[in-house]
Design a protein around this motif. Sequence first.
Motif, short mmCIF file in Angstrom:
data_model
loop_
_atom_site.label_atom_id
_atom_site.label_comp_id
_atom_site.label_asym_id
_atom_site.label_seq_id
_atom_site.Cartn_x
_atom_site.Cartn_y
_atom_site.Cartn_z
N ALA A 67 -12.14 11.77 0.93
CA ALA A 67 -11.47 13.08 1.40
C ALA A 67 -12.38 14.30 1.37
N GLN A 68 -13.46 14.32 0.49
CA GLN A 68 -14.16 15.42 0.10
C GLN A 68 -15.27 15.02 0.93
N GLU A 69 -15.68 13.41 1.16
CA GLU A 69 -17.07 14.01 1.85
C GLU A 69 -17.08 14.25 3.29
N PHE A 70 -16.65 14.34 3.84
CA PHE A 70 -16.59 14.52 4.94
C PHE A 70 -15.20 15.87 5.47
N GLU A 71 -15.59 16.84 6.70
CA GLU A 71 -15.39 17.44 7.32
C GLU A 71 -13.55 17.99 7.48
N GLY A 72 -13.72 19.24 6.67
CA GLY A 72 -11.65 19.58 7.26
C GLY A 72 -11.18 18.26 6.75
N ARG A 73 -11.01 17.48 6.18
CA ARG A 73 -9.82 16.54 5.81
C ARG A 73 -9.21 16.42 4.71
N ARG A 74 -8.01 16.99 4.23
CA ARG A 74 -7.52 16.61 3.22
C ARG A 74 -6.85 15.47 2.39
N ARG A 75 -6.91 15.40 1.25
CA ARG A 75 -6.79 14.12 1.03
C ARG A 75 -5.93 12.90 1.46
N GLY A 76 -4.68 13.24 1.33
CA GLY A 76 -3.06 12.84 1.26
C GLY A 76 -3.55 12.26 2.49
N GLU A 77 -3.87 12.92 3.45
CA GLU A 77 -3.64 13.14 4.84
C GLU A 77 -4.68 12.40 5.48
N LEU A 78 -5.33 11.58 4.93
CA LEU A 78 -7.17 11.22 5.86
C LEU A 78 -6.83 9.42 5.13
N LEU A 79 -6.03 9.17 3.81
CA LEU A 79 -5.90 8.02 3.53
C LEU A 79 -5.00 7.48 4.74
N ASP A 80 -3.77 8.55 4.84
CA ASP A 80 -2.95 8.17 5.44
C ASP A 80 -3.07 7.71 7.14
N ASN A 81 -3.66 8.88 7.44
CA ASN A 81 -4.47 7.93 8.93
C ASN A 81 -5.04 6.98 8.69
N LEU A 82 -5.86 6.43 7.41
CA LEU A 82 -7.03 5.38 7.96
C LEU A 82 -5.83 4.27 7.19
N ALA A 83 -5.01 4.83 6.37
CA ALA A 83 -4.08 3.07 6.46
C ALA A 83 -2.89 3.01 7.76
N THR A 84 -3.03 3.69 7.70
CA THR A 84 -2.04 3.63 9.29
C THR A 84 -3.28 2.96 10.51
N MET A 85 -4.03 3.16 10.59
CA MET A 85 -5.03 2.73 11.70
C MET A 85 -5.93 0.69 11.36
N ALA A 86 -5.69 1.11 9.96
CA ALA A 86 -5.41 -0.02 9.64
C ALA A 86 -4.64 -1.05 9.31
N ILE A 87 -3.41 -0.95 9.51
CA ILE A 87 -2.17 -2.01 9.81
C ILE A 87 -2.11 -2.19 11.54
N ALA A 88 -2.51 -1.08 12.21
CA ALA A 88 -2.12 -1.07 13.33
C ALA A 88 -2.71 -2.04 14.35
N GLU A 89 -2.43 -2.89 15.75
CA GLU A 89 -2.78 -3.85 15.88
C GLU A 89 -4.24 -3.81 17.08
N GLY A 90 -5.29 -4.61 16.57
CA GLY A 90 -6.39 -4.13 17.56
C GLY A 90 -7.38 -3.64 16.61
N SER A 91 -8.60 -2.95 16.72
CA SER A 91 -9.76 -2.10 15.99
C SER A 91 -9.89 -1.35 16.12
N ALA A 92 -8.99 -0.04 15.69
CA ALA A 92 -9.65 1.10 15.18
C ALA A 92 -10.79 2.03 15.04
N ALA A 93 -10.62 3.32 15.15
CA ALA A 93 -12.41 3.89 14.82
C ALA A 93 -11.71 5.46 14.82
N ILE A 94 -12.36 6.22 13.62
CA ILE A 94 -11.98 8.08 13.30
C ILE A 94 -13.27 8.75 13.30
N GLU A 95 -13.66 9.80 14.97
CA GLU A 95 -14.69 9.97 14.31
C GLU A 95 -14.26 11.50 12.99
N LEU A 96 -15.89 11.06 12.17
CA LEU A 96 -15.72 12.26 11.82
C LEU A 96 -17.12 12.77 11.54
#
Lengths: 135, 135
Positions: free
Chosen positions: A64-93
Amino acid sequence: AQLALERDYETQREMETRYRVLMEVSRDPVLMVSMSTGRITDINPAAAQLLGGTRADLLGSAVAQEFEGRRRGELLDNLATMAIAEGSAAIELMARRSQKRMFLTPTLFRAAGERLLLCQLDTSEREALGADELG
Amino acid sequence: AQLALERDYETQREMETRYRVLMEVSRDPVLMVSMSTGRITDINPAAAQLLGGTRADLLGSAVAQEFEGRRRGELLDNLATMAIAEGSAAIELMARRSQKRMFLTPTLFRAAGERLLLCQLDTSEREALGADELG
């Protein structure tokens, strides 16, 4: 049984070598993040270049420190949620060190009892979403 | 010592999982070839798509058979020579199944006493040679 175990062990060692060579040469920028610590446990040269650091700089740092404006728990949770969602999804950072905008495509998996997040980086959205078609 | 061995074994198992996930999702088309048999021992979905077959079709097949006009020994020797030459080099070939022209960039390595060739595929020369800059 001992011999079988040893053969199995040799196979595993071969897999480790394959993994390291594949990471090293892959032109697909990739990093691995531990879900329990949020830290980068591995990163290949292509990804280190995009993030604007060396492998040594980035290994062990909080993702999370390697990207702007992202708190650690928030980014990890977002990524994990996206990973288990159907289809592939990307987040812009935006990467903090290189100040480059990029897309992260996460894949969540479990290895040796630990949850790991493989993140693929891309500077264009087209490629980030194109990953799906290749599957 | 037994416990240390078991921990080591767990680490190796984790590496195998990492390797498999990385191969599966990588957008960089990659295949592994045994230098002793000349056969494809692993191939990811991106590479299978470019070659025009499924992973099941291509696993175990002789790599030279997947390209036009190449005899087995000749292709393997060329790839191995290119791999150990200085700088990165690519060879242009036409895939037999897909009839697509592509560049192969070889990397030679040794794992568990066996010589393996990692081949990266590319449909444009720019990308094939660009690999060097990322290192």
